[in-house]
Scaffold this motif. Structure first.
Motif, PDB file in Angstrom:
ATOM      1  N   PRO A   1       3.754   2.914   8.523  1.00 12.05           N
ATOM      2  CA  PRO A   1       5.016   2.250   8.850  1.00 12.05           C
ATOM      3  C   PRO A   1       6.218   3.153   8.658  1.00 12.05           C
ATOM      4  O   PRO A   1       6.220   4.056   7.804  1.00 12.05           O
ATOM      5  CB  PRO A   1       5.045   1.071   7.867  1.00 12.05           C
ATOM      6  N   ALA A   2       7.242   2.898   9.456  1.00 16.05           N
ATOM      7  CA  ALA A   2       8.507   3.610   9.294  1.00 16.05           C
ATOM      8  C   ALA A   2       9.250   3.092   8.073  1.00 16.05           C
ATOM      9  O   ALA A   2      10.038   3.817   7.457  1.00 16.05           O
ATOM     10  CB  ALA A   2       9.362   3.439  10.549  1.00 16.05           C
ATOM     11  N   ALA A   3       8.986   1.827   7.726  1.00 20.07           N
ATOM     12  CA  ALA A   3       9.621   1.227   6.554  1.00 20.07           C
ATOM     13  C   ALA A   3       8.792   0.024   6.123  1.00 20.07           C
ATOM     14  O   ALA A   3       7.969  -0.494   6.883  1.00 20.07           O
ATOM     15  CB  ALA A   3      11.054   0.801   6.875  1.00 20.07           C
ATOM     16  N   GLY A   4       9.019  -0.410   4.893  1.00 20.87           N
ATOM     17  CA  GLY A   4       8.339  -1.594   4.388  1.00 20.87           C
ATOM     18  C   GLY A   4       7.029  -1.267   3.691  1.00 20.87           C
ATOM     19  O   GLY A   4       6.576  -0.115   3.669  1.00 20.87           O
ATOM     20  N   THR A   5       6.415  -2.306   3.139  1.00 20.04           N
ATOM     21  CA  THR A   5       5.160  -2.135   2.392  1.00 20.04           C
ATOM     22  C   THR A   5       4.151  -3.190   2.798  1.00 20.04           C
ATOM     23  O   THR A   5       4.508  -4.298   3.218  1.00 20.04           O
ATOM     24  CB  THR A   5       5.392  -2.242   0.875  1.00 20.04           C
ATOM     25  N   VAL A   6       2.878  -2.836   2.656  1.00 19.90           N
ATOM     26  CA  VAL A   6       1.768  -3.759   2.869  1.00 19.90           C
ATOM     27  C   VAL A   6       0.857  -3.669   1.651  1.00 19.90           C
ATOM     28  O   VAL A   6       0.466  -2.566   1.245  1.00 19.90           O
ATOM     29  CB  VAL A   6       0.971  -3.403   4.138  1.00 19.90           C
ATOM     30  N   ARG A   7       0.522  -4.818   1.077  1.00 16.49           N
ATOM     31  CA  ARG A   7      -0.415  -4.872  -0.035  1.00 16.49           C
ATOM     32  C   ARG A   7      -1.547  -5.816   0.351  1.00 16.49           C
ATOM     33  O   ARG A   7      -1.316  -6.943   0.797  1.00 16.49           O
ATOM     34  CB  ARG A   7       0.257  -5.371  -1.314  1.00 16.49           C
ATOM     35  N   VAL A   8      -2.765  -5.333   0.188  1.00 20.76           N
ATOM     36  CA  VAL A   8      -3.959  -6.097   0.523  1.00 20.76           C
ATOM     37  C   VAL A   8      -4.698  -6.395  -0.775  1.00 20.76           C
ATOM     38  O   VAL A   8      -5.208  -5.465  -1.415  1.00 20.76           O
ATOM     39  CB  VAL A   8      -4.862  -5.319   1.500  1.00 20.76           C
ATOM     40  N   LEU A   9      -4.697  -7.665  -1.179  1.00 23.03           N
ATOM     41  CA  LEU A   9      -5.297  -8.048  -2.452  1.00 23.03           C
ATOM     42  C   LEU A   9      -4.756  -7.183  -3.592  1.00 23.03           C
ATOM     43  O   LEU A   9      -5.484  -6.759  -4.479  1.00 23.03           O
ATOM     44  CB  LEU A   9      -6.824  -7.953  -2.365  1.00 23.03           C
ATOM     45  N   GLY A  10      -3.446  -6.940  -3.519  1.00 22.21           N
ATOM     46  CA  GLY A  10      -2.778  -6.177  -4.557  1.00 22.21           C
ATOM     47  C   GLY A  10      -2.911  -4.680  -4.435  1.00 22.21           C
ATOM     48  O   GLY A  10      -2.375  -3.946  -5.277  1.00 22.21           O
ATOM     49  N   ARG A  11      -3.590  -4.167  -3.421  1.00 18.89           N
ATOM     50  CA  ARG A  11      -3.813  -2.733  -3.267  1.00 18.89           C
ATOM     51  C   ARG A  11      -3.135  -2.205  -2.013  1.00 18.89           C
ATOM     52  O   ARG A  11      -2.807  -2.962  -1.097  1.00 18.89           O
ATOM     53  CB  ARG A  11      -5.307  -2.421  -3.162  1.00 18.89           C
ATOM     54  N   ALA A  12      -2.964  -0.886  -1.970  1.00 24.20           N
ATOM     55  CA  ALA A  12      -2.551  -0.245  -0.726  1.00 24.20           C
ATOM     56  C   ALA A  12      -3.656  -0.435   0.305  1.00 24.20           C
ATOM     57  O   ALA A  12      -4.839  -0.506  -0.055  1.00 24.20           O
ATOM     58  CB  ALA A  12      -2.291   1.237  -0.967  1.00 24.20           C
ATOM     59  N   PRO A  13      -3.316  -0.535   1.601  1.00 23.50           N
ATOM     60  CA  PRO A  13      -4.339  -0.796   2.625  1.00 23.50           C
ATOM     61  C   PRO A  13      -5.533   0.144   2.572  1.00 23.50           C
ATOM     62  O   PRO A  13      -6.691  -0.300   2.606  1.00 23.50           O
ATOM     63  CB  PRO A  13      -3.559  -0.650   3.935  1.00 23.50           C
TER      64      PRO A  13
END
Length: 294
Positions: free
Chosen positions: A57-69
Motif C-alpha cells: 500500500p501507498a498508505a495505511g495498514t492491514v492486520r490479519v488476526l493481529g499480524r502483518a499480512p
C-alpha cells in the motif's frame, strides 16, 4: 487472541497513476461471512491482494488476526482462492493436495477435507482434465488445506453451474458454522444476499455501504409493483416510472398503498400482482452510481 480477523486502517493502493483503493477503513470480526461488492474497478480484488500481502500500500495498514499480512500467510492463518488462480499441469489432484498439505504442520485431515470440498471423486483425475467447476472445488481444497481461520475468495463461483454454486455455498455455511471467517468478492449479488452476514460495497476504491443486506437494500427508497400488462388508470399516485416487459408491466412507486388503491379503483384486476422492495442489485447499482455515503 485478536477480536477481529481483519483490521484495515486508511488503506490506500495505487496502480501507477490509478488510485485503486482510497483510504479504506474496515473491520471484520472473527467468524463473520462478508461479501465485498461493487463494479469492476471498485477496489475489491486490490483489497484482497493487500490482505494477502501481494500488494504494497501507498498508505495505511492491514492486520490479519493481529499480524502483518505476510506473517499471517506464512503462519497458515489465511487461505485464498483468487480469480485467476491456477493449478500445476501434468499432475493428479491427489498429488497436488498431498504436496500442499505437506507444507502445513497441522493440515486438514484428507478424508474430511475432500468430503467438505466435494473433491472425493477427483483425487485420481489429471488436473488438466478438470472442468471449470471442478477446478474451483480443487482450488478451494488447496485454500483450506492448512485449516486457516480466514478464507478469502475472489469470484469463487465464476466457472460453476447452478448446482455447483449451491453446493459451494453450502460448504461455506458449514465452514462459517465451524468458526471460519469467510470474505468473498462476487458479482453474483443473489449469492451475497443469501449467504453473507454483512455486505461491504466499494466504489472508486471507497467504502459506500457496510451492513446486513437488508440494511443496504433499505438505502433505496420505493417499491416495485409488477402486474399483467394492460390499460392502466391515469394518473397513478406515487408512480415514478413504468417499464413494460412482454406481458407484464413494472411500476416504480414511492407510495405503494396509494398506487394500489388507485389501481383497484380503476378496475385493474389484482390477480398475479407482485409487490417487492429494492433488490440488493438495485441497491448496489444505486450506491455505486451515486457515490453513496462515505
Amino acid at each position: 487472541m485478536p477480536a477481529n480477523a481483519l483490521d484495515i486502517d486508511g488503506l490506500t493502493v495505487r496502480h501507477g497513476d490509478v488510485l485503486a483503493v482510497d483510504g479504506l477503513d474496515l473491520r471484520i470480526g472473527r467468524g463473520e461471512t462478508v461479501a465485498l461488492l461493487g463494479p469492476n474497478g471498485a477496489g475489491k480484488s486490490t483489497t484482497v491482494g493487500a490482505v494477502l500481502g501481494l500488494l504494497h500500500p501507498a498508505a495505511g495498514t492491514v492486520r490479519v488476526l493481529g499480524r502483518a499480512p505476510a506473517d499471517a500467510v506464512r503462519a497458515g492463518c489465511v487461505g485464498a482462492m483468487l480469480q485467476h488462480g491456477g493449478l500445476p499441469g501434468e499432475a493428479r489432484v491427489g498429488e497436488v493436495l498431498h504436496l500442499v498439505r505437506g507444507a502445513y504442520a497441522d493440515p486438514w485431515p484428507l478424508a474430511d477435507l475432500v468430503a467438505t470440498t466435494g473433491t472425493t471423486g477427483l483425487l485420481g483425475r489429471d488436473v488438466d482434465a478438470l472442468s471449470g467447476g471442478q477446478r474451483q472445488r480443487v482450488l478451494l481444497a488447496l485454500a483450506l488445506a492448512g485449516q486457516p481461520p480466514l478464507l478469502l475468495l475472489d469470484e469463487p463461483t465464476s466457472a460453476m453451474d447452478v448446482e455447483g454454486r449451491r453446493a459451494f455455498w453450502t460448504t461455506m455455511r458449514d465452514l462459517a458454522a465451524r468458526g471460519t471467517t469467510v470474505v468473498f468478492a462476487t458479482h453474483h449479488l443473489e449469492e451475497a444476499d443469501a449467504v453473507a452476514d454483512r455486505v461491504v460495497v466499494l466504489a472508486g476504491g471507497r467504502l459506500v455501504a457496510d451492513g446486513p443486506a437488508a440494511q443496504v437494500r433499505s438505502a433505496v427508497a420505493g417499491r416495485t409493483i409488477r402486474l399483467p400488462s394492460g390499460r392502466l388508470p391515469e394518473p397513478l399516485p406515487g408512480v415514478t416510472g413504468a417499464t413494460r416487459q412482454g406481458a407484464t408491466v413494472e411500476l416504480a412507486t414511492t407510495d405503494v398503498e396509494a398506487t394500489l388503491r388507485a389501481l383497484l379503483a380503476g378496475g385493474v384486476p389484482l390477480t398475479d400482482l407482485e409487490v417487492r422492495g429494492a433488490s440488493l442489485e438495485d441497491a448496489v447499482l444505486s450506491l455505486t452510481t451515486t457515490g453513496g455515503p462515505r
